[in-house]
Design a protein around this motif. Structure first.
Motif, mmCIF file in Angstrom:
data_model
loop_
_atom_site.group_PDB
_atom_site.id
_atom_site.type_symbol
_atom_site.label_atom_id
_atom_site.label_comp_id
_atom_site.label_asym_id
_atom_site.label_seq_id
_atom_site.Cartn_x
_atom_site.Cartn_y
_atom_site.Cartn_z
ATOM 1 N N ARG A 33 10.633 8.741 -3.988
ATOM 2 C CA ARG A 33 10.811 9.168 -2.618
ATOM 3 C C ARG A 33 9.485 8.948 -1.878
ATOM 4 N N ASP A 64 14.857 14.918 -3.013
ATOM 5 C CA ASP A 64 14.766 14.997 -1.556
ATOM 6 C C ASP A 64 14.100 16.314 -1.141
ATOM 7 N N ARG A 65 14.521 17.411 -1.780
ATOM 8 C CA ARG A 65 13.900 18.695 -1.464
ATOM 9 C C ARG A 65 12.426 18.706 -1.838
ATOM 10 N N GLN A 66 12.117 18.121 -3.010
ATOM 11 C CA GLN A 66 10.729 18.105 -3.450
ATOM 12 C C GLN A 66 9.865 17.265 -2.524
ATOM 13 N N SER A 67 10.407 16.143 -2.059
ATOM 14 C CA SER A 67 9.667 15.275 -1.133
ATOM 15 C C SER A 67 9.395 16.006 0.170
ATOM 16 N N THR A 68 10.409 16.706 0.685
ATOM 17 C CA THR A 68 10.224 17.461 1.931
ATOM 18 C C THR A 68 9.175 18.551 1.762
ATOM 19 N N ARG A 122 23.006 12.628 -11.647
ATOM 20 C CA ARG A 122 22.298 11.733 -10.729
ATOM 21 C C ARG A 122 22.237 12.332 -9.328
ATOM 22 N N HIS A 123 23.359 12.875 -8.860
ATOM 23 C CA HIS A 123 23.361 13.482 -7.534
ATOM 24 C C HIS A 123 22.425 14.698 -7.491
ATOM 25 N N GLY A 124 22.406 15.449 -8.574
ATOM 26 C CA GLY A 124 21.531 16.615 -8.601
ATOM 27 C C GLY A 124 20.064 16.226 -8.543
ATOM 28 N N ASP A 130 18.861 13.422 -7.293
ATOM 29 C CA ASP A 130 18.582 12.884 -5.949
ATOM 30 C C ASP A 130 18.360 14.015 -4.946
ATOM 31 N N ARG A 131 19.223 15.020 -4.957
ATOM 32 C CA ARG A 131 19.066 16.123 -4.017
ATOM 33 C C ARG A 131 17.771 16.894 -4.285
ATOM 34 N N ALA A 132 17.482 17.104 -5.563
ATOM 35 C CA ALA A 132 16.262 17.834 -5.894
ATOM 36 C C ALA A 132 15.021 17.053 -5.473
#
Length: 724
Positions: free
Chosen positions: A277, A57-61, A49-51, A53-55
């Motif tokens: 996101r 966030d990066r994809q959204s940016t 789940r954390h992975g 979420d982080r991915a």
């Protein structure tokens, strides 16, 4: 003293205690294993789940950065075009085309120069821009596209009145008032409104005012109107970022808070467990929102295995159960394990003894046979040579596959021509072809040389391992015996010639006398009968003379010194053909003779060879059919200085399985083909016969070409040729 009953009871109690302890230990292992598996699965699920979420966030940016960068390109392009067009003293179609860039922006629909006009000014604007203007009826003010550039192969929309689009009108007026770039509210572009509903796209346009500045004034000219299709813009900009594994939508909030969706990239598998996101962008005076939504394949997109926790749980439980069963089996089956180990050990010992016996038997066979045996692996290296093979070679077997001809001294049966390395039987067997051939081995250890016959075939050395097996037999003595027999046959033939000549002479005299009696009219009844008997005797004598001639030729073909020279095969075939045609045949033959090279051979023996082969092609054609014969030359693969001559006919053919035997001679068939075999062998070549694909027989043989002779044509001719 313990009784047998007490001992048995004790054994049962110990066995029961061991089973109980084994059961408790197995249950403990299973419970602990399952508990640890559950904890491990929960921990992996949190990591996943954390992975994700982080991915995300990066994809959204990344997506927001890509869209913002592309919009910045649009705004910069619009402003630069407005400034460039305003700097021109005269604005017309050619100058407009020179300023507009050829590169296409992502999702760009078209670029227009728009000028305002009242209803009274329409005619003047039309004359000034030389454009056919289409005004919107009852519109208080008009906004005409007087110059237009479309991308994607669509027709320019010159003369279109943007007064029909309220969103465009509002943006045009706002840009003129503010003097800066303005983005329209989302709407369907006027050129797209006639398209089918499935092809229409929600679009926006970037509007920048055009001012022409002089020293004293700054005059308004019109607007740059840069339109983009929302869906094309989104798909082109974010195609690589999405890959169909993340759903992306772009919405624009315009005047009065009205929200419209510009485009959407569909999510391939939406299972309701999406991670969302949202990113906001300021575009002109509008607020755009970029929304990313991932499904169950998001982890695949980001390189995360979402099923790792499930796999870990199932694997952990399975391993725990297996360990529990193993503990239970070990605790309760120690005796069975000992028995099984003893049985397996005995079987292994028996297998080992059998393997040793087989190895000893194979060793005895390999060392006892007189034939040489060699085994090569896939790269051609020799992995086994029995003593007979080593004795035959007489030199250490240290040469590589390409060095064996020189190292061992391998020559063709003439003892002079080096045997080509690529045609060695072991090499051909490694390529998948079983073969048999003879060659001479002559080296420093064997100066006189030996002649060996080698048979080779492919060999399976194990999984994904191929090899080759070769069996060699010393045939030096056998060929010497054959030579003695041939010499004896030659001597016998020479000795038989004298009495045969006497017999034929007396036959001639007897026939002359009887013919004279019949001519003079003094013909007793027995004269005719005697003449018939004499004719049969002459037929037998002629046949015997031909056999004796063949015996002499057969012996000469082996022992006589070759008188080598350059022989023109074209001239020789043309000279031989008339001699082999039988006068009793009424059907003229069909003959095809392709260009033939000049060869290095004994002319007399080569004439004898062609006479036999061409004569057979004519003889073995049914009497009621015209002989059809083709003669051609073809190159020998891997041998630049050799040529293969082929003689094909449409005769009666050769029975299946007899193609190789016909060259050894047989009762009733004569020695003609055996002589042909010996002539070709004396020249270092080979001869053979196969079925002709069109019916009949194809006989081929190889000969060395003369120095500088033209190479043979690789194209095979048809058998249907010209009538000669």
């Amino acid at each position: 003293m313990t009784s047998p009953t007490d001992e048995q009871s004790g054994m049962h109690r110990r066995a029961g205690g061991e089973r109980t302890r084994g059961t408790l230990l197995a249950a403990t292992v299973a419970v602990l294993g399952v508990a640890l598996s559950v904890l491990l699965a929960e921990g992996l699920r949190d990591v996943e789940r954390h992975g994700v979420d982080r991915a995300m966030d990066r994809q959204s940016t990344l997506a927001r950065t890509a869209v913002a960068a592309e919009i910045r390109r649009y705004t910069d392009t619009a402003r630069q075009l407005a400034a460039s067009l305003g700097a021109l003293e005269t604005l017309d179609e050619s100058r407009f085309a020179a300023v507009v860039p050829d590169a296409t922006l992502a999702g760009a629909a078209g670029l227009s120069v728009v000028v305002p006009a009242t209803t009274a000014q329409v005619s003047a604007v039309q004359r000034a821009w030389r454009a056919d203007l289409t005004a919107v009826p009852d519109a208080p003010k008009h906004y005409f596209a007087v110059l237009d550039r479309r991308w994607g192969g669509t027709t320019p929309q010159v003369g279109l009145d943007l007064a029909a689009a309220p969103e465009a009108v509002a943006a045009l007026e706002a840009a003129r008032v503010s003097g800066d770039l303005v983005v329209t509210d989302a709407h369907v572009l006027l050129p797209d409104r006639n398209l089918p509903a499935a092809r229409r796209q929600t679009s926006v346009a970037l509007v920048a005012p055009i001012y022409r500045s002089t020293t004293a004034t700054r005059r308004f000219v019109g607007w740059v109107h840069l339109a983009l299709h929302g869906r094309d813009f989104l798909e082109t900009t974010l195609r690589d970022a999405s890959q169909g594994l993340a759903g992306i939508s772009l919405t624009a909030t315009g005047t009065g808070g009205r929200t419209a969706r510009l485009g959407t990239v569909a999510l391939r598998d939406d299972d309701g467990s999406a991670v969302v996101r949202t990113a906001r962008l300021a575009v002109g005076r509008q607020a755009w929102q970029l929304r990313l939504r991932s499904g169950s394949s998001a982890a695949t997109l980001f390189g995360i295995d979402v099923h790792l926790d499930e796999i870990a749980l199932v694997t952990g439980v399975a391993v725990s159960i297996l360990l529990a069963l193993l503990v239970y089996g070990l605790a309760g089956g120690r005796a069975r394990a000992r028995a099984q180990v003893a049985a397996v050990t005995a079987e292994l010992r028996h297998t080992e003894r059998s393997a040793r016996q087989q190895a000893a038997l194979l060793h005895a066979v390999l060392h006892g046979v007189e034939d040489g045996i060699a085994v090569a692996d896939a790269d051609g290296s020799l992995v086994m040579l029995n003593p007979s093979a080593q004795a035959t070679l007489a030199v250490p077997a240290t040469a590589g596959p390409d060095e064996r001809q020189q190292h061992y001294g391998l020559y063709r049966v003439d003892g002079v021509t080096p045997y080509p390395a690529e045609q060695l039987p072991l090499r051909r067997a490694l390529e998948g072809t079983a073969c048999t051939d003879e060659f001479v081995i002559r080296n420093a250890a064997r100066p006189d040389g030996v002649r060996v016959r080698v048979s080779a075939q492919p060999l399976d050395l194990g999984p994904d391992r191929r090899g080759a097996l070769a069996v060699a037999r010393d045939v030096t003595a056998l060929r010497a015996c054959e030579a003695d027999l041939a010499a004896f046959a030659g001597l016998a033939a020479q000795d038989l010639q004298a009495p045969l000549a006497t017999l034929v002479g007396y036959l001639d005299l007897a026939e002359d006398d009887l013919a004279e009696i019949r001519t003079l009219g003094r013909q007793p009844r027995g004269v005719t009968t005697a003449l018939g008997h004499l004719a049969r005797v002459r037929t037998g004598a002629d046949r015997m003379r031909r056999l004796i001639d063949d015996l002499l030729t057969y012996a000469a073909a082996r022992d006589a010194t070759l008188q080598l020279g350059d022989v023109d095969l074209n001239a020789l075939v043309s000279d031989v053909f008339p001699a082999v045609l039988r006068p009793e045949r009424t059907n003229p033959p069909h003959v095809v003779v392709r260009p033939l090279p000049t060869v290095r051979a004994d002319g007399a023996l080569l004439r004898r060879l062609l006479t036999h082969l061409l004569g057979n092609a004519v003889t073995y054609t049914p009497p009621d059919e015209a002989p059809r014969i083709a003669v051609r030359a073809r190159p020998v693969p891997g041998e630049d200085n050799w040529v293969r001559i082929e003689i094909a006919d449409h005769g009666i053919g050769i029975p299946s399985g007899q193609h190789a035997r016909i060259f050894r001679g047989s009762p009733g068939a004569g020695l003609g083909l055996a002589i042909c075999h010996r002539i070709v062998e004396r020249h270092g070549g080979t001869i053979g016969a196969v079925d002709n694909p069109g019916g009949g027989t194809l006989v081929w043989f190889t000969l060395p070409m003369s120095t500088g002779a033209r190479s043979a044509d690789a194209e095979a001719p048809d058998l249907v040729g010209v009538r000669s």
